[in-house]
Design a protein around this motif. Structure first.
Motif, PDB file in Angstrom:
ATOM      1  N   LEU A   1      -2.069  12.777   1.914  1.00 42.60           N
ATOM      2  CA  LEU A   1      -2.197  14.218   2.142  1.00 42.60           C
ATOM      3  C   LEU A   1      -0.950  14.845   2.760  1.00 42.60           C
ATOM      4  N   TRP A   2      -0.097  14.039   3.392  1.00 41.43           N
ATOM      5  CA  TRP A   2       1.085  14.647   4.014  1.00 41.43           C
ATOM      6  C   TRP A   2       2.402  14.065   3.529  1.00 41.43           C
ATOM      7  N   LEU A   3       2.339  13.016   2.722  1.00 41.72           N
ATOM      8  CA  LEU A   3       3.569  12.346   2.329  1.00 41.72           C
ATOM      9  C   LEU A   3       4.589  13.279   1.699  1.00 41.72           C
ATOM     10  N   LYS A   4       4.137  14.126   0.788  1.00 46.30           N
ATOM     11  CA  LYS A   4       5.074  14.992   0.081  1.00 46.30           C
ATOM     12  C   LYS A   4       5.838  15.914   1.051  1.00 46.30           C
ATOM     13  N   PRO A   5       5.106  16.619   1.940  1.00 46.73           N
ATOM     14  CA  PRO A   5       5.807  17.575   2.815  1.00 46.73           C
ATOM     15  C   PRO A   5       6.896  16.933   3.677  1.00 46.73           C
ATOM     16  N   ILE A   6       6.684  15.686   4.106  1.00 54.48           N
ATOM     17  CA  ILE A   6       7.708  15.066   4.956  1.00 54.48           C
ATOM     18  C   ILE A   6       8.848  14.569   4.072  1.00 54.48           C
ATOM     19  N   GLY A   7       8.589  13.554   3.333  1.00 51.95           N
ATOM     20  CA  GLY A   7       9.525  13.128   2.289  1.00 51.95           C
ATOM     21  C   GLY A   7      10.877  12.587   2.739  1.00 51.95           C
ATOM     22  N   LYS A   8      11.125  12.562   4.054  1.00 49.10           N
ATOM     23  CA  LYS A   8      12.433  12.087   4.502  1.00 49.10           C
ATOM     24  C   LYS A   8      12.453  10.567   4.654  1.00 49.10           C
TER      25      LYS A   8
ATOM     26  N   LEU B   1       0.828  -1.202   0.000  1.00 47.79           N
ATOM     27  CA  LEU B   1       0.000   0.000   0.000  1.00 47.79           C
ATOM     28  C   LEU B   1       0.868   1.261   0.000  1.00 47.79           C
ATOM     29  N   MET B   2       1.873   1.292   0.888  1.00 46.04           N
ATOM     30  CA  MET B   2       2.713   2.497   0.955  1.00 46.04           C
ATOM     31  C   MET B   2       3.548   2.671  -0.311  1.00 46.04           C
ATOM     32  N   SER B   3       4.028   1.576  -0.899  1.00 48.69           N
ATOM     33  CA  SER B   3       4.841   1.742  -2.111  1.00 48.69           C
ATOM     34  C   SER B   3       3.958   2.208  -3.270  1.00 48.69           C
ATOM     35  N   THR B   4       2.696   1.767  -3.285  1.00 46.87           N
ATOM     36  CA  THR B   4       1.765   2.244  -4.322  1.00 46.87           C
ATOM     37  C   THR B   4       1.499   3.738  -4.134  1.00 46.87           C
ATOM     38  N   ILE B   5       1.265   4.142  -2.891  1.00 48.08           N
ATOM     39  CA  ILE B   5       1.015   5.564  -2.623  1.00 48.08           C
ATOM     40  C   ILE B   5       2.249   6.406  -2.972  1.00 48.08           C
TER      41      ILE B   5
ATOM     42  N   SER C   1      11.507   6.656   3.858  1.00 47.24           N
ATOM     43  CA  SER C   1      11.226   5.871   2.659  1.00 47.24           C
ATOM     44  C   SER C   1       9.886   5.170   2.820  1.00 47.24           C
ATOM     45  N   SER C   2       9.349   4.729   1.691  1.00 47.67           N
ATOM     46  CA  SER C   2       8.078   4.005   1.682  1.00 47.67           C
ATOM     47  C   SER C   2       8.145   2.797   2.623  1.00 47.67           C
ATOM     48  N   ARG C   3       9.249   2.052   2.568  1.00 51.66           N
ATOM     49  CA  ARG C   3       9.420   0.856   3.370  1.00 51.66           C
ATOM     50  C   ARG C   3       9.449   1.175   4.874  1.00 51.66           C
ATOM     51  N   GLU C   4      10.153   2.244   5.233  1.00 53.10           N
ATOM     52  CA  GLU C   4      10.226   2.657   6.644  1.00 53.10           C
ATOM     53  C   GLU C   4       8.842   2.989   7.197  1.00 53.10           C
ATOM     54  N   ILE C   5       8.099   3.820   6.458  1.00 53.37           N
ATOM     55  CA  ILE C   5       6.758   4.212   6.899  1.00 53.37           C
ATOM     56  C   ILE C   5       5.849   2.988   6.963  1.00 53.37           C
ATOM     57  N   ALA C   6       5.952   2.125   5.938  1.00 54.94           N
ATOM     58  CA  ALA C   6       5.117   0.912   5.908  1.00 54.94           C
ATOM     59  C   ALA C   6       5.369   0.064   7.148  1.00 54.94           C
TER      60      ALA C   6
ATOM     61  N   LYS D   1     -11.252   0.360  10.514  1.00 56.28           N
ATOM     62  CA  LYS D   1     -11.457   1.603   9.755  1.00 56.28           C
ATOM     63  C   LYS D   1     -10.358   2.616  10.107  1.00 56.28           C
ATOM     64  N   GLY D   2     -10.044   2.695  11.398  1.00 60.43           N
ATOM     65  CA  GLY D   2      -9.010   3.630  11.866  1.00 60.43           C
ATOM     66  C   GLY D   2      -7.645   3.285  11.311  1.00 60.43           C
ATOM     67  N   ILE D   3      -7.317   2.003  11.315  1.00 60.96           N
ATOM     68  CA  ILE D   3      -6.018   1.564  10.792  1.00 60.96           C
ATOM     69  C   ILE D   3      -5.912   1.901   9.307  1.00 60.96           C
ATOM     70  N   LEU D   4      -6.966   1.608   8.549  1.00 65.46           N
ATOM     71  CA  LEU D   4      -6.937   1.930   7.118  1.00 65.46           C
ATOM     72  C   LEU D   4      -6.862   3.443   6.903  1.00 65.46           C
ATOM     73  N   GLY D   5      -7.548   4.204   7.755  1.00 64.28           N
ATOM     74  CA  GLY D   5      -7.495   5.661   7.663  1.00 64.28           C
ATOM     75  C   GLY D   5      -6.083   6.200   7.841  1.00 64.28           C
ATOM     76  N   MET D   6      -5.355   5.578   8.758  1.00 61.19           N
ATOM     77  CA  MET D   6      -3.952   5.952   8.982  1.00 61.19           C
ATOM     78  C   MET D   6      -3.171   5.878   7.671  1.00 61.19           C
ATOM     79  N   TYR D   7      -3.385   4.797   6.915  1.00 56.24           N
ATOM     80  CA  TYR D   7      -2.718   4.650   5.611  1.00 56.24           C
ATOM     81  C   TYR D   7      -3.285   5.635   4.590  1.00 56.24           C
ATOM     82  N   PHE D   8      -4.612   5.643   4.459  1.00 49.73           N
ATOM     83  CA  PHE D   8      -5.241   6.394   3.373  1.00 49.73           C
ATOM     84  C   PHE D   8      -5.009   7.900   3.535  1.00 49.73           C
ATOM     85  N   TYR D   9      -4.916   8.361   4.789  1.00 51.43           N
ATOM     86  CA  TYR D   9      -4.717   9.799   4.973  1.00 51.43           C
ATOM     87  C   TYR D   9      -3.304  10.234   4.571  1.00 51.43           C
TER      88      TYR D   9
END
Lengths: 195, 195
Positions: free
Chosen positions: B164-171, B91-95, B173-178, B153-161
């Motif tokens: 909206l903020w991924l770009k600003p942080i950007g430090k 999911l995170m690598s797709t996002i 990696s997808s794998r780390e966040i996942a 629902k809350g867990i999925l929301g954590m991913y789906f939201y």
């Protein structure tokens, strides 16, 4: 006019919030707002100075309320775990009671420009800082593990995303969901599960 | 035309995704898409049958990919905890790799109508069902506690939201966040913290 200026403005805010939440701020014109409110262009502009100003007034109101009550909870509740419950309940009850307004507040805020955008960005940041401060405080007291910044973003996302699915479920109360989410936030903060 | 039909359609999808993600589907007209792509109305309609069909093609592609890979992970990974890591990373690598498209997929899908809306709703549900199935499986095996539907629902929301903020942080990696998110999901599923 039977409705006072303040009450009329509240009505305009409410109806505009519903329109912005359903169809998006950019897709809704001032004429459409006027029609939904039942006011002509001139009468509408007596209450609002621009569409962006109307958006700003909606967004600021709810995020300011969350920041104020969050700061109050820092002053009133020294236990970080208990404060997470307070923050959680206030956030969920705000979302429950004002679904359209909060949707606009979180989803359409990026449509603001210039100084208005800055004010709202700062308020959103201030709100996130209250949660971060609470997790960091728990960390210093040795009751929470050090949570990566990304984990705190994830916890807030769990809450913020809820405005998108709250209506369809509708069976749980605001308080129930708030306590389930607070418990999840605390289980993330308190335990470290290796794979 | 030097670009093949398929490649041109991919280009149109990409550019339209950026526009829809930035300004919202409803606020972007076909003329604007044509201008951004560098095609006149006639040439654009050679590749797409309507704006809604273009939206549908973008939304379906990414959610279908997530559903397919999620079903594969059910077949390939019998351990529910390890499968949560697989689902999380995919999911995170797709996002990460398709931020605009996924934003459109999760935020603009509600603009679809009729049969297209139904197809996409069913796919979104199928994707959530994969996570729910995995949590329920862990529950049956006695390694997870019974999670309320709202918690999932809350867990999925954590991913789906996160789009909206991924770009600003950007430090990170997808794998780390996942892996941070998977760990949080598992700490919610594995432990029960009373207050």
């Amino acid at each position: 006019m039977a409705i006072s200026g303040g009450a009329q403005f509240e009505r305009i805010q409410k109806i505009a919030s519903d329109l912005f939440a359903t169809r998006g701020y950019r897709a809704v014109g001032v004429a459409e707002i006027g029609e939904a409110v039942g006011l002509g262009r001139g009468a509408l502009y007596y209450h609002i100075s621009s569409k962006e100003d109307l958006l700003f007034s909606i967004v600021v109101r709810y995020i300011e309320d969350l920041v104020t009550s969050g700061q109050d909870s820092i002053d009133s509740e020294p236990d970080p775990s208990k404060r997470i419950y307070l923050l959680s309940r206030k956030l969920m009850s705000t979302i429950f009671a004002n679904l359209s307004e909060v949707t606009v507040c979180f989803r359409e805020a990026e449509c603001l420009t210039g100084k208005r955008y800055k004010v709202v960005s700062d308020l959103h940041q201030a709100y996130q800082d209250i949660w971060t401060y609470t997790f960091r405080e728990g960390e210093k007291k040795g009751i929470f593990r050090p949570l990566p910044a990304v984990a705190i973003k994830g916890i807030l996302g769990m809450y913020f995303y809820s405005f998108l699915w709250l209506k369809p479920i509708g069976k749980s109360s605001s308080r129930e969901i708030a306590d389930i989410f607070a418990e999840m936030a605390l289980s993330a903060a308190k335990y470290s599960n290796g794979r």
